[in-house]
Design a protein around this motif. Structure first.
Motif, PDB file in Angstrom:
ATOM      1  N   ARG A   3      29.289  32.886  26.855  1.00 13.02           N
ATOM      2  CA  ARG A   3      29.475  32.047  27.936  1.00 13.02           C
ATOM      3  C   ARG A   3      30.859  31.976  28.654  1.00 13.02           C
ATOM      4  O   ARG A   3      30.944  31.885  29.794  1.00 13.02           O
ATOM      5  CB  ARG A   3      29.446  30.456  27.295  1.00 13.02           C
ATOM      6  N   ASP A   4      31.992  32.520  27.884  1.00 12.88           N
ATOM      7  CA  ASP A   4      33.199  32.723  28.202  1.00 12.88           C
ATOM      8  C   ASP A   4      33.197  33.819  29.331  1.00 12.88           C
ATOM      9  O   ASP A   4      33.795  33.756  30.232  1.00 12.88           O
ATOM     10  CB  ASP A   4      34.093  33.093  27.394  1.00 12.88           C
ATOM     11  N   ALA A   5      32.206  34.910  29.123  1.00 18.32           N
ATOM     12  CA  ALA A   5      32.249  35.966  30.073  1.00 18.32           C
ATOM     13  C   ALA A   5      31.491  35.459  31.281  1.00 18.32           C
ATOM     14  O   ALA A   5      31.986  36.141  32.201  1.00 18.32           O
ATOM     15  CB  ALA A   5      31.424  36.983  29.365  1.00 18.32           C
ATOM     16  N   GLY A   6      30.423  34.895  31.172  1.00 18.58           N
ATOM     17  CA  GLY A   6      29.953  34.152  32.136  1.00 18.58           C
ATOM     18  C   GLY A   6      30.945  33.469  33.114  1.00 18.58           C
ATOM     19  O   GLY A   6      30.881  33.502  34.444  1.00 18.58           O
ATOM     20  N   LYS A   7      31.388  32.383  32.572  1.00 15.30           N
ATOM     21  CA  LYS A   7      32.353  31.726  33.296  1.00 15.30           C
ATOM     22  C   LYS A   7      33.414  32.573  33.827  1.00 15.30           C
ATOM     23  O   LYS A   7      33.833  32.107  35.132  1.00 15.30           O
ATOM     24  CB  LYS A   7      33.432  30.842  32.340  1.00 15.30           C
ATOM     25  N   LEU A   8      34.095  33.617  33.309  1.00 11.89           N
ATOM     26  CA  LEU A   8      35.017  34.558  33.990  1.00 11.89           C
ATOM     27  C   LEU A   8      34.578  35.200  35.095  1.00 11.89           C
ATOM     28  O   LEU A   8      35.132  35.290  36.029  1.00 11.89           O
ATOM     29  CB  LEU A   8      35.491  35.432  32.757  1.00 11.89           C
ATOM     30  N   LEU A  12      35.864  34.953  38.938  1.00 10.22           N
ATOM     31  CA  LEU A  12      36.254  36.001  39.703  1.00 10.22           C
ATOM     32  C   LEU A  12      35.400  36.121  41.066  1.00 10.22           C
ATOM     33  O   LEU A  12      35.856  36.686  42.106  1.00 10.22           O
ATOM     34  CB  LEU A  12      35.963  37.274  38.764  1.00 10.22           C
ATOM     35  N   LEU A  13      34.023  35.855  40.884  1.00  7.12           N
ATOM     36  CA  LEU A  13      33.201  35.886  42.070  1.00  7.12           C
ATOM     37  C   LEU A  13      33.782  34.915  43.069  1.00  7.12           C
ATOM     38  O   LEU A  13      33.630  35.159  44.185  1.00  7.12           O
ATOM     39  CB  LEU A  13      31.872  35.852  41.671  1.00  7.12           C
TER      40      LEU A  13
END
Length: 288
Positions: A3-8, A12-13
């Motif tokens: 989830r943290d990677a998805g939010k990051l 960024l996008l």
């Protein structure tokens, strides 16, 4: 972690897009709105109020120019729809899959050069000593060269040429999603080509029609180079009034007022068009 990677990744996008919207669109519009409310009392001394808007409304020349620009923009949008719909339908439903990319490329060619170059291209073609006039004289169709520039018809033609691609793209995207079985069912049920077009194709393509009309209308109303160069002194376009206030008269308060007025008025026209067609931004511009 996922989830943290998805939010990051989402952050960024979205960050460049949000910065672009905020720094280049929202903040300048807020600044223009702020300047439009200033009333110059003396050197470097201002009061704040709606006097600039009152002065605009009370001046018939400015009002008439705004209404004329809106009407001409509607005409250009309608003509772009008439020209662009057959092209979009051919690309989406008739052309072979392999040739669609080439057809899109042909539509993109005018965008490879700037508005200035395209406008001067029309001047070379349509001026009194231009290609078209000389050809007509050589063929004996006319007796002497004719000036075809500096009129409303030329301005409309140049603007249609400039914005028609922005009508073709959303129409093509919408029509590509239409199942051919719908057309076959319409013909099998005894519908004529006109009936199928009116009852099936147009309703299905309505989101693309509306989104294309919004884009072309806003681009046309905000155009400056094409109306000024092709219309000459006879041109009466609202963006020219804005330019004159900012650059010629150095009256930033009036120029800002004109800019805000143009934005609000064109947005109202778009809203009215959406209401009349029963569409919304969620089903047109934001459609998947």
């Amino acid at each position: 972690m996922g989830r943290d990677a998805g939010k990051l990744s989402l952050t960024l996008l979205m960050t460049p897009f949000l910065l672009w919207i905020g720094l280049l669109i929202i903040l300048p519009q807020i600044g223009i709105g702020y300047v439009s409310l200033r009333e110059k009392v003396s050197y470097d001394e201002f009061h704040y109020g709606l006097k600039n808007y009152v002065d605009f409304i009370s001046e018939p020349v400015y009002r008439n120019t705004l209404f004329r620009t809106a009407w001409m923009s509607i005409v250009v949008t309608a003509l772009a729809l008439v020209v662009g719909f057959p092209v979009a339908y051919y690309i989406a439903k008739i052309a072979r899959q392999k040739s669609r990319a080439a057809l899109f490329l042909m539509c993109l060619i005018p965008l490879w050069v700037s508005d200035l170059v395209r406008a001067y291209g029309w001047i070379v073609l349509l001026r009194e000593t231009g290609v078209v006039s000389r050809t007509l004289v050589a063929l004996g169709i006319i007796g002497q060269p004719v000036e075809m520039l500096y009129n409303d018809a030329t301005v409309v033609m140049g603007l249609v040429y400039t914005v028609v691609l922005f009508m073709i793209v959303p129409l093509t995207s919408t029509l590509q999603g239409m199942d051919d079985a719908l057309l076959e069912a319409g013909y099998n049920l005894g519908g004529s080509r006109l009936t199928v077009f009116r009852r099936i194709i147009v309703p299905y393509a309505m989101p693309g029609i509306v989104s294309g009309c919004i884009i072309t209308f806003m681009l046309t109303a905000g155009s400056y180079l094409t109306p000024v160069l092709l219309g000459g002194k006879n041109s009466s376009w609202f963006t020219e009034q804005i330019y004159n206030q900012f650059i010629t008269r150095y009256n930033w308060e009036a120029g800002a007022t004109f800019g805000v007025t143009l934005l609000v008025f064109t947005s109202f026209v778009v809203w009215l068009g959406l209401k009349l067609t029963g569409q919304s931004l969620a089903t047109t511009v934001a459609k998947d």
